[in-house]
Design an enzyme around this catalytic site. Structure first.
Site, PDB file in Angstrom:
ATOM      1  CG  HIS A  21      -8.869   0.511  -4.514  1.00  0.00           C
ATOM      2  ND1 HIS A  21      -9.888   1.146  -3.835  1.00  0.00           N
ATOM      3  CD2 HIS A  21      -7.711   1.077  -4.057  1.00  0.00           C
ATOM      4  CE1 HIS A  21      -9.380   2.034  -2.993  1.00  0.00           C
ATOM      5  NE2 HIS A  21      -8.053   2.020  -3.115  1.00  0.00           N
TER       6      HIS A  21
ATOM      7  CG  ASP B 249      -2.149   0.778   1.105  1.00  0.00           C
ATOM      8  OD1 ASP B 249      -2.198   1.644   0.215  1.00  0.00           O
ATOM      9  OD2 ASP B 249      -3.085   0.553   1.892  1.00  0.00           O
TER      10      ASP B 249
HETATM   11  C1  HEM Z   1      -9.173   0.019   3.704  1.00  0.00           C
HETATM   12  C2  HEM Z   1      -9.322   0.769   2.623  1.00  0.00           C
HETATM   13  C3  HEM Z   1      -8.334   0.843   1.514  1.00  0.00           C
HETATM   14  C4  HEM Z   1      -7.352  -0.032   1.158  1.00  0.00           C
HETATM   15  C5  HEM Z   1      -7.012  -1.359   1.815  1.00  0.00           C
HETATM   16  C6  HEM Z   1      -6.665   0.535   0.034  1.00  0.00           C
HETATM   17  C7  HEM Z   1      -5.594  -0.056  -0.598  1.00  0.00           C
HETATM   18  C8  HEM Z   1      -4.947   0.477  -1.711  1.00  0.00           C
HETATM   19  C9  HEM Z   1      -3.848  -0.150  -2.381  1.00  0.00           C
HETATM   20  C10 HEM Z   1      -3.216  -1.459  -1.962  1.00  0.00           C
HETATM   21  C11 HEM Z   1      -3.524   0.631  -3.420  1.00  0.00           C
HETATM   22  C12 HEM Z   1      -2.458   0.327  -4.491  1.00  0.00           C
HETATM   23  C13 HEM Z   1      -1.092   0.739  -4.124  1.00  0.00           C
HETATM   24  C14 HEM Z   1      -0.927   2.240  -4.044  1.00  0.00           C
HETATM   25  O1  HEM Z   1      -0.823   2.931  -5.046  1.00  0.00           O
HETATM   26  O2  HEM Z   1      -0.936   2.717  -2.902  1.00  0.00           O
HETATM   27  C15 HEM Z   1      -4.372   1.795  -3.375  1.00  0.00           C
HETATM   28  C16 HEM Z   1      -4.318   2.834  -4.249  1.00  0.00           C
HETATM   29  C17 HEM Z   1      -5.044   3.995  -4.110  1.00  0.00           C
HETATM   30  N1  HEM Z   1      -6.054   4.221  -3.211  1.00  0.00           N
HETATM   31 FE1  HEM Z   1      -6.705   2.951  -1.797  1.00  0.00          FE
HETATM   32  N2  HEM Z   1      -7.237   1.737  -0.275  1.00  0.00           N
HETATM   33  C18 HEM Z   1      -8.266   1.952   0.604  1.00  0.00           C
HETATM   34  C19 HEM Z   1      -9.106   3.049   0.647  1.00  0.00           C
HETATM   35  C20 HEM Z   1      -8.983   4.143  -0.165  1.00  0.00           C
HETATM   36  C21 HEM Z   1      -9.817   5.310  -0.074  1.00  0.00           C
HETATM   37  C22 HEM Z   1     -10.963   5.520   0.907  1.00  0.00           C
HETATM   38  C23 HEM Z   1      -9.363   6.175  -1.024  1.00  0.00           C
HETATM   39  C24 HEM Z   1      -9.859   7.560  -1.366  1.00  0.00           C
HETATM   40  C25 HEM Z   1     -11.100   7.957  -1.265  1.00  0.00           C
HETATM   41  C26 HEM Z   1      -8.248   5.548  -1.695  1.00  0.00           C
HETATM   42  C27 HEM Z   1      -7.515   6.119  -2.697  1.00  0.00           C
HETATM   43  C28 HEM Z   1      -6.491   5.500  -3.376  1.00  0.00           C
HETATM   44  C29 HEM Z   1      -5.732   6.139  -4.431  1.00  0.00           C
HETATM   45  C30 HEM Z   1      -5.887   7.581  -4.922  1.00  0.00           C
HETATM   46  C31 HEM Z   1      -4.830   5.185  -4.896  1.00  0.00           C
HETATM   47  C32 HEM Z   1      -3.811   5.366  -6.016  1.00  0.00           C
HETATM   48  C33 HEM Z   1      -4.471   5.048  -7.329  1.00  0.00           C
HETATM   49  C34 HEM Z   1      -3.486   5.269  -8.463  1.00  0.00           C
HETATM   50  O3  HEM Z   1      -3.361   6.416  -8.891  1.00  0.00           O
HETATM   51  O4  HEM Z   1      -2.867   4.286  -8.876  1.00  0.00           O
HETATM   52  N3  HEM Z   1      -8.063   4.311  -1.161  1.00  0.00           N
HETATM   53  N4  HEM Z   1      -5.249   1.664  -2.325  1.00  0.00           N
END
Ligand code: HEM
Length: 423
Positions: free
Chosen positions: A329, A241
């Site tokens: 996601h 993450d």
């Molecule tokens: C428990 C809840 C969540 C988990 C486990 C989670 C997990 C992840 C993981 C593993 C990634 C891919 C690796 C990375 O680029 O960091 C990611 C990307 C991302 N997440 Fe989440 N996330 C969660 C909630 C959220 C929420 C609530 C938001 C915003 C409202 C969010 C926004 C993003 C964004 C902006 C990216 C990058 C996307 C990109 O440009 O590639 N995430 N998340």
């Protein structure tokens, strides 16, 4: 804890923040010298390689010194590498806490945080007027453990001390999202304290200290406790993450168009997101990876390459099926390529595990913290998209929510949000 306004003589004393010194409608000028005498004038800043560490966007703790300077253009705890432990806490101002008393509280907290982050006990003269409590030396011998203390102001903060017209438009309460299951008692709050440290003992006592110093002015509303993996990389779903995080400086506010007290600051959205881990763990590995759009083992996008390869959302398999699913996601969370810095979010969260719920399932998940220049153009539209159909959301429950403006950093002799409180 006594009620927020039970402190004897709270408003009538001679101390800083007393109404006696306040011109009509204006807060008193809260002087550090008046509070501590001249001894506090000579506060020193621990320098060393910390400034360089403070500007790093990653979690490389090997380069981080044990002491992180409190002073600077930005409050520590935004750009600084995440510590392994966090205590988040929100406080609500008491009904009789006016502008002067709120300013005095912020001064007390600032002065205590300065000393605690250097590994020193708070100045005994820093206790709230009338308080009989004292520091008992709990942290003797621990070291500050890269302690950072970061203060924020919630939308409701501004009303009590008569500052409503100074509330920035971007600090609107967050809208409701589909499937939110928010607990009001663990949401919102007038004041935020984010306490990061590599030692849970330190973090816990710092929270206790700030709570003690708030006596008579602000009541603890909620607390949350989080941690990271040793290398800071994975969340409790087993995913790497943080890979596609932007440079965190893009989440910081700068002039023009920003009140002076917010320059160098940011907005932080906090969501307590429970993971339905018992369900998640039963899913085939391929399904879990499709829900995210990245491989579990190394974090590489399903469109190919390694962890650092940009996600190719247009890539399709020979049969025409998108390699990154339409509801993955990373596809729905990614800001549009031309969205600019208004859509940028710097995610800096911690895992939590608070035992098991009544139904036997883990009370565990992510304390999601996203730093940004404007929640209305960053968090809100992304969360709207995710809540409508993100594949990961099926295994998540948003249980608490809050938003805070985080003022810019301070120099020695100033206190956090001084420009707002005395402007
Ligand atoms: C428990 C809840 C969540 C988990 C486990 C989670 C997990 C992840 C993981 C593993 C990634 C891919 C690796 C990375 O680029 O960091 C990611 C990307 C991302 N997440 Fe989440 N996330 C969660 C909630 C959220 C929420 C609530 C938001 C915003 C409202 C969010 C926004 C993003 C964004 C902006 C990216 C990058 C996307 C990109 O440009 O590639 N995430 N998340």
């Amino acid at each position: 804890m006594p009620g927020a306004d039970e402190r004897p003589g709270a408003a009538g004393g001679e101390g800083p923040g007393s109404r006696a010194h306040a011109p009509a409608g204006r807060p008193p000028r809260v002087s550090r010298r008046a509070l501590f005498g001249s001894a506090a004038g000579g506060l020193t800043v621990v320098a060393g390689g910390a400034a360089a560490a403070a500007l790093r966007s990653g979690d490389d703790r090997s380069i981080a010194p044990a002491t992180i300077p409190f002073h600077g253009l930005h409050q520590a705890g935004i750009l600084t590498p995440r510590q392994s432990q966090v205590r988040l806490a929100a406080f609500d101002l008491g009904a009789r806490t006016d502008r002067g008393r709120a300013a005095a509280l912020l001064l007390r907290w600032t002065a205590a945080a300065e000393r605690l982050t250097r590994g020193e006990s708070p100045d005994p003269r820093n206790e709230p007027p009338g308080s009989r409590a004292a520091e008992t030396g709990v942290l003797a011998g621990t070291g500050p453990a890269r302690l950072t203390v970061t203060f924020g102001l919630g939308p409701g903060f501004f009303d009590r001390p008569g500052l409503t017209r100074h509330r920035p438009a971007a600090l609107a309460p967050l809208p409701a999202f589909p499937d939110d299951r928010l607990d009001p008692a663990r949401s919102s709050g007038h004041l935020l304290v984010q306490i990061g440290a590599d030692d849970s003992f330190v973090a816990a006592h710092v929270l206790r200290t700030l709570q003690r110093l708030a006596q008579g002015e602000a009541r603890l509303r909620w607390t949350m406790t989080g941690f990271t993996a040793a290398d800071g990389r994975r969340n409790l779903m087993g995913q790497i993450d943080g890979t596609n995080n932007p440079d965190p400086r893009r989440a910081l506010l700068s002039a023009p168009g920003v009140p002076a007290w917010l320059v160098g600051g940011s907005y932080v959205v906090i969501r307590r997101i429970r993971m339905l881990l018992d369900h998640w763990d039963t899913l085939p590995a391929a399904h879990r990876e499709q829900a995210l759009g990245r491989r579990a083992a190394d974090g590489a996008p399903l469109s190919g390459g390694d962890e650092r390869t940009p996600v190719d959302l247009a890539a399709v398999r020979p049969d025409g099926v998108p390699m990154v699913a339409a509801n993955a996601h990373v596809r729905l969370a990614a800001p549009a390529a031309d969205a600019g810095d208004g859509a940028v979010m710097f995610r800096r969260g911690w895992s939590y595990h608070d035992g098991v719920r009544a139904d036997g399932t883990p009370d565990a998940g992510l304390l999601f913290l996203a730093w940004q220049r404007d929640p209305r153009t960053a968090f809100v539209p992304v969360q709207r998209r995710l809540a409508r159909g993100d594949a990961l959301s099926r295994y998540l429950v948003h249980e608490a929510s809050a938003v805070f403006a985080v003022p810019g950093g301070v120099s020695p002799g100033e206190y956090v949000a001084q420009g707002l409180m005395e402007g």
